[in-house]
Design an enzyme around this catalytic site. Structure first.
Site: not given
Length: 210
Positions: A88-91, A96
């Site tokens: 996952n990437h920061p959202m 992102t």
């Protein structure tokens, strides 16, 4: 006739005596601290057995917080894989882009939420399916080929599509409850093989007496 061997690496031997090398029992070729795998669960791929973990769950590092839990008698077809929370990437912000992973001193996103990905017993995952982070697939479910499973799947559901949705339930709610009560996958292998006719034909009455 010999019983299935839970300790085998390549469990399939063809009628001519040739061992089929592409199918492996996962538990016997994966040594990963964040994977828990039950007996007789298999995966098919053409790489070396020691590469299995990286093909099955390419983003699941040894020091991550989440787990990949796979039950017994799970069948995973060629090309299918798990995208775990580590990918996952920061959202929560305006971008992102994963800036932190490009510097050793900031590598990783330990503040991002994680959730274990769980596949219960006797699940069939068809070819080229992708299982997204934190999904729970219930026992006896079937995932159609090329599906993207982005939400939980109930026991004994058939799902397909992108995102995967329920196509139908395999049995009535009463039969599903009975199968979950019987938990045949926890029986000794000799008892399972002695009841293969009932298991493969859907003879619930005989299974109740086993």
């Amino acid at each position: 006739m010999a019983l299935l061997d839970a300790n085998a690496v390549n469990p399939i031997t063809l009628p001519d005596g040739t061992v089929y090398r592409d199918t492996v029992y996962l538990k016997n070729v994966i040594d990963h601290p964040r994977m828990e795998i039950g007996d007789f669960s298999y995966y098919t791929h053409s790489a070396k057995p020691e590469d299995t973990a990286g093909i099955l769950a390419p983003y699941l590092g040894h020091s991550v917080r989440e787990r990949l839990v796979i039950g017994k008698f799970v069948q995973i077809a060629r090309g299918s894989y798990f995208i775990t929370s580590s990918a996952n990437h920061p959202m929560t912000g305006f971008t992102t882009y994963p800036f932190r992973i490009f510097k050793p001193e900031t590598f990783g996103y330990k503040d991002l939420p994680v959730k274990d990905t769980i596949v219960d017993h006797d699940v069939w995952i068809g070819q080229n399916a992708a299982i997204m982070p934190g999904v729970h697939i219930g026992a006896g479910a079937i995932v159609a080929a090329a599906s993207v499973v982005a939400r939980d799947v109930p026991p004994y559901a058939v799902v397909g599509g992108n995102p995967a949705s329920i196509i139908r339930m395999r049995y009535s709610s009463e039969v599903i409850s009975e199968l979950l009560r019987l938990t045949w996958w926890d029986w000794p292998i000799d008892k399972i093989e002695a009841n293969l006719t009932a298991l493969s034909s859907g003879d619930l009455a005989t299974l109740r007496l086993a």
